[in-house]
Design a protein around this motif. Structure first.
Motif, PDB file in Angstrom:
ATOM      1  N   ILE A   1     -23.656  70.751   4.124  1.00  0.00           N
ATOM      2  CA  ILE A   1     -22.628  69.706   4.178  1.00  0.00           C
ATOM      3  C   ILE A   1     -22.089  69.561   5.601  1.00  0.00           C
ATOM      4  O   ILE A   1     -21.938  68.447   6.120  1.00  0.00           O
ATOM      5  CB  ILE A   1     -21.484  70.029   3.202  1.00  0.00           C
ATOM      6  N   GLY A   2     -21.780  70.679   6.244  1.00  0.00           N
ATOM      7  CA  GLY A   2     -21.237  70.638   7.600  1.00  0.00           C
ATOM      8  C   GLY A   2     -22.197  70.004   8.594  1.00  0.00           C
ATOM      9  O   GLY A   2     -21.775  69.258   9.493  1.00  0.00           O
TER      10      GLY A   2
ATOM     11  N   TYR B   1     -27.919  53.479  11.884  1.00  0.00           N
ATOM     12  CA  TYR B   1     -28.368  53.513  10.496  1.00  0.00           C
ATOM     13  C   TYR B   1     -29.211  54.762  10.214  1.00  0.00           C
ATOM     14  O   TYR B   1     -29.064  55.405   9.173  1.00  0.00           O
ATOM     15  CB  TYR B   1     -29.194  52.261  10.173  1.00  0.00           C
ATOM     16  N   VAL B   2     -30.105  55.088  11.147  1.00  0.00           N
ATOM     17  CA  VAL B   2     -30.983  56.252  10.967  1.00  0.00           C
ATOM     18  C   VAL B   2     -30.167  57.540  10.895  1.00  0.00           C
ATOM     19  O   VAL B   2     -30.406  58.400  10.036  1.00  0.00           O
ATOM     20  CB  VAL B   2     -32.016  56.326  12.107  1.00  0.00           C
ATOM     21  N   LEU B   3     -29.182  57.679  11.777  1.00  0.00           N
ATOM     22  CA  LEU B   3     -28.356  58.891  11.775  1.00  0.00           C
ATOM     23  C   LEU B   3     -27.492  58.988  10.521  1.00  0.00           C
ATOM     24  O   LEU B   3     -27.291  60.078   9.976  1.00  0.00           O
ATOM     25  CB  LEU B   3     -27.476  58.930  13.027  1.00  0.00           C
ATOM     26  N   ILE B   4     -26.979  57.854  10.060  1.00  0.00           N
ATOM     27  CA  ILE B   4     -26.206  57.865   8.814  1.00  0.00           C
ATOM     28  C   ILE B   4     -27.086  58.300   7.652  1.00  0.00           C
ATOM     29  O   ILE B   4     -26.664  59.071   6.775  1.00  0.00           O
ATOM     30  CB  ILE B   4     -25.606  56.470   8.533  1.00  0.00           C
ATOM     31  N   GLY B   5     -28.341  57.829   7.626  1.00  0.00           N
ATOM     32  CA  GLY B   5     -29.264  58.245   6.576  1.00  0.00           C
ATOM     33  C   GLY B   5     -29.520  59.733   6.597  1.00  0.00           C
ATOM     34  O   GLY B   5     -29.517  60.402   5.552  1.00  0.00           O
ATOM     35  N   ALA B   6     -29.742  60.295   7.789  1.00  0.00           N
ATOM     36  CA  ALA B   6     -29.961  61.744   7.915  1.00  0.00           C
ATOM     37  C   ALA B   6     -28.716  62.519   7.500  1.00  0.00           C
ATOM     38  O   ALA B   6     -28.794  63.559   6.820  1.00  0.00           O
ATOM     39  CB  ALA B   6     -30.344  62.087   9.347  1.00  0.00           C
ATOM     40  N   ALA B   7     -27.539  62.016   7.883  1.00  0.00           N
ATOM     41  CA  ALA B   7     -26.282  62.670   7.504  1.00  0.00           C
ATOM     42  C   ALA B   7     -26.120  62.698   5.988  1.00  0.00           C
ATOM     43  O   ALA B   7     -25.660  63.696   5.417  1.00  0.00           O
ATOM     44  CB  ALA B   7     -25.103  61.947   8.148  1.00  0.00           C
TER      45      ALA B   7
ATOM     46  N   THR C   1     -25.191  65.933   3.799  1.00  0.00           N
ATOM     47  CA  THR C   1     -23.859  65.995   3.200  1.00  0.00           C
ATOM     48  C   THR C   1     -23.857  65.591   1.733  1.00  0.00           C
ATOM     49  O   THR C   1     -23.280  66.290   0.891  1.00  0.00           O
ATOM     50  CB  THR C   1     -22.877  65.106   3.978  1.00  0.00           C
ATOM     51  N   MET C   2     -24.471  64.471   1.405  1.00  0.00           N
ATOM     52  CA  MET C   2     -24.422  63.978   0.027  1.00  0.00           C
ATOM     53  C   MET C   2     -25.121  64.920  -0.937  1.00  0.00           C
ATOM     54  O   MET C   2     -24.579  65.290  -1.980  1.00  0.00           O
ATOM     55  CB  MET C   2     -25.042  62.583  -0.045  1.00  0.00           C
ATOM     56  N   VAL C   3     -26.368  65.306  -0.612  1.00  0.00           N
ATOM     57  CA  VAL C   3     -27.094  66.215  -1.492  1.00  0.00           C
ATOM     58  C   VAL C   3     -26.402  67.567  -1.537  1.00  0.00           C
ATOM     59  O   VAL C   3     -26.313  68.208  -2.596  1.00  0.00           O
ATOM     60  CB  VAL C   3     -28.561  66.363  -1.043  1.00  0.00           C
TER      61      VAL C   3
END
Length: 527
Positions: free
Chosen positions: A369-370, A418-424, A428-430
């Motif tokens: 998550i971090g 967008y790519v970095l948000i997807g990786a984040a 974090t989400m999972v």
């Protein structure tokens, strides 16, 4: 008497004949369809609000965030109902029917627009501006929030029901459950990516009625698929081991005094009360982690709102044919990033990290998550820098006062954020999904996943609040709002930097509480 917190036993069918990946695949496909339906309407919702419904950019962004917040907060209620009364299977069925009805009404509301039903007047610059009738607007919002209510039971229960198909006390099935959360996210990311690309094009270029109607059909098919898999599911006999009874017994146990001596039954009851109280206390220890994840929900709210408006001003033509990508479809960059990162994480990072750290999952859930939160901060900083470049390009091109003009700046500039948000999201989400499911008592697994969703809900409300307040403050004394309808006069870069700073501060607090967090003891040995 067995404790409610011991693993529940399968009620229907032999253990070998039910559950596992056979059942989980049915459930994953159901969620794939549901996510197609959800993102089919949510990804491009701001375009509908600022287009056919005639709302301002700030009002539309705040409205989308408020609806997203409601859709993500209501699962707390749906999970409580499922854990205490209906059960997950029946809650999924009831929610699906309501979901289909809401989507159908949403498609119908978009067909009510006609010249006779619209109110038109001349704006200050002499242009004819038309707004839909109050009846159409009211019908639209009733339909939209019906979808939010339906998701309240569907979202937390489907994922918890899928994880239920794996026995956490069995070494092989426990490892499979870890992979389940990764491949679950792979499925919904793939579905969301396709939905965003396809539905945003249909809605912008064909018809809003069809764009809202297709998700309704997809959701109906999802219910059929779910029902077809009924005989394969590992259903559990909860008896009195549900959330309501556990909380009732915890309250009762906290009021009882423990005698120094007594029968074996009394000793057994005291021991069980200690277990119940300890599990309820373990739920309280989740609260600091939940609070320090909230601003990630603010970050999550930006791609379908302000990122989309930002992208709408760029040159989105690709290829020699001059095909123009719809603004909302650029969210597919996040989806492709998520899909790629899930595969790399599950097949490469986890095995390598497992050998280095000795941890079964490679890294701990809180470390995961971090890491995602740190990536989110980087994404916002880059988004701010891209917006600064966009504003300077508008000045150089002399189109600052032409809000509908295309900025001579390629869409590829906006791709990194967008790519970095997807990786984040993959981290974090999972990580939040697995953490809140894994660390909740057995009687509250649906509630655990609802807690993760509530992070997104509260985050959306915070985003809506910040946008409304900042819009009001920066408009004072005839000032220019950061979220001006003419984005060339606005300052989305300031807003992105503000969120980045707040998220960085929250990450520091998250790390503080993570270091002292003690995970629930496991009953399975992986060595």
């Amino acid at each position: 008497m067995a404790s409610e917190f011991e693993p529940l036993l399968p009620r229907a069918g032999h253990r070998a004949a039910t559950g596992g990946w056979k059942s989980a695949l049915f459930i994953i496909w159901v969620e794939v369809a549901e996510r197609f339906a959800y993102y089919g309407i949510s990804a491009n919702l701001i375009s509908y609000l600022t287009g056919p419904l005639g709302q301002s950019t700030a009002a539309a962004a705040a409205g989308v965030n408020a609806w997203s917040g409601a859709a993500s907060m209501m699962p707390l209620l749906g999970a409580a109902i499922a854990d205490s009364w209906l059960g997950r299977y029946r809650t999924i069925v009831v929610s699906s029917v309501l979901y289909i009805a809401g989507l159908g009404m949403l498609a119908l509301s978009s067909t009510l627009s006609s010249p006779q039903s619209q109110h038109c007047n001349l704006s200050a610059d002499g242009l004819r501006a038309c707004r839909p009738s109050s009846l159409q607007t009211a019908f639209f919002y009733v339909s939209l929030y019906m979808v939010a209510i339906a998701q309240s039971g569907h979202k937390p229960c489907v994922q918890a029901f899928g994880a239920d198909q794996f026995d956490a006390t069995d070494p092989t099935e426990s490892l499979s459950r870890g992979s389940f959360f990764n491949w679950w996210y792979f499925g919904i990311c793939s579905s969301a990516t396709v939905a965003i690309a396809l539905m945003s094009y249909v809605q912008d270029n064909v018809s809003w009625a069809i764009g809202f109607g297709v998700p309704c059909i997809i959701m109906a098919l999802a219910l059929v698929v779910f029902l077809l898999g009924t005989k394969t599911y590992r259903l559990y006999d909860s008896n009195d081991a549900n959330g309501a009874n556990v909380l009732s017994r915890a309250f009762s146990a906290s009021r009882k005094t423990s005698p120094k001596s007594g029968s074996l039954v009394e000793h057994g009851e005291r021991a069980e009360n200690v277990v119940i109280l300890e599990e309820v206390r373990s739920m309280a220890r989740l609260f600091p982690i939940w609070v320090t994840c909230l601003l990630y929900g603010v970050v999550f709210a930006q791609p379908p709102t302000l990122f989309t408006k930002q992208a709408s001003t760029l040159d989105r033509r690709v290829g020699s044919s001059g095909f123009e990508i719809p603004p909302a479809a650029l969210q597919c960059f996040s989806g492709i990033s998520m899909i790629t990162c899930v595969v790399l994480y599950d097949r490469i990072l986890v095995p390598v990290a497992r050998r280095v750290s000795g941890i079964t999952l490679g890294i701990t859930m809180l470390q995961r998550i971090g890491t995602g939160m740190a990536l989110a901060v980087a994404a916002l900083v880059i988004a701010a820098m891209v917006e600064m470049k966009r504003l300077s390009t508008a000045i150089e091109a002399g189109v600052v006062d032409q809000p509908d003009a295309v900025i001579p700046m390629s869409l590829w500039w906006i791709m990194p954020q967008y790519v970095l948000i997807g990786a984040a999201d993959v981290f974090t989400m999972v990580g939040m999904q697995e953490f809140f499911y894994d660390q909740m008592p057995d009687a509250f697994k649906s509630l655990g996943l609802a807690l993760y969703l509530s992070v997104l809900g509260v985050g959306s409300f915070i985003s809506s609040f910040l946008i409304s307040v900042i819009d009001g403050v920066t408009r004072r004394d005839e000032g220019t709002s950061w979220f001006a309808d003419n984005l060339n006069r606005g300052h989305l870069d300031y807003f992105y930097l503000l969120i980045a700073t707040l998220t960085a501060l929250e990450l520091i607090a998250f790390l503080y509480f993570s270091v002292s967090y003690v995970y629930k003891r496991k009953t399975v040995n992986f060595h």
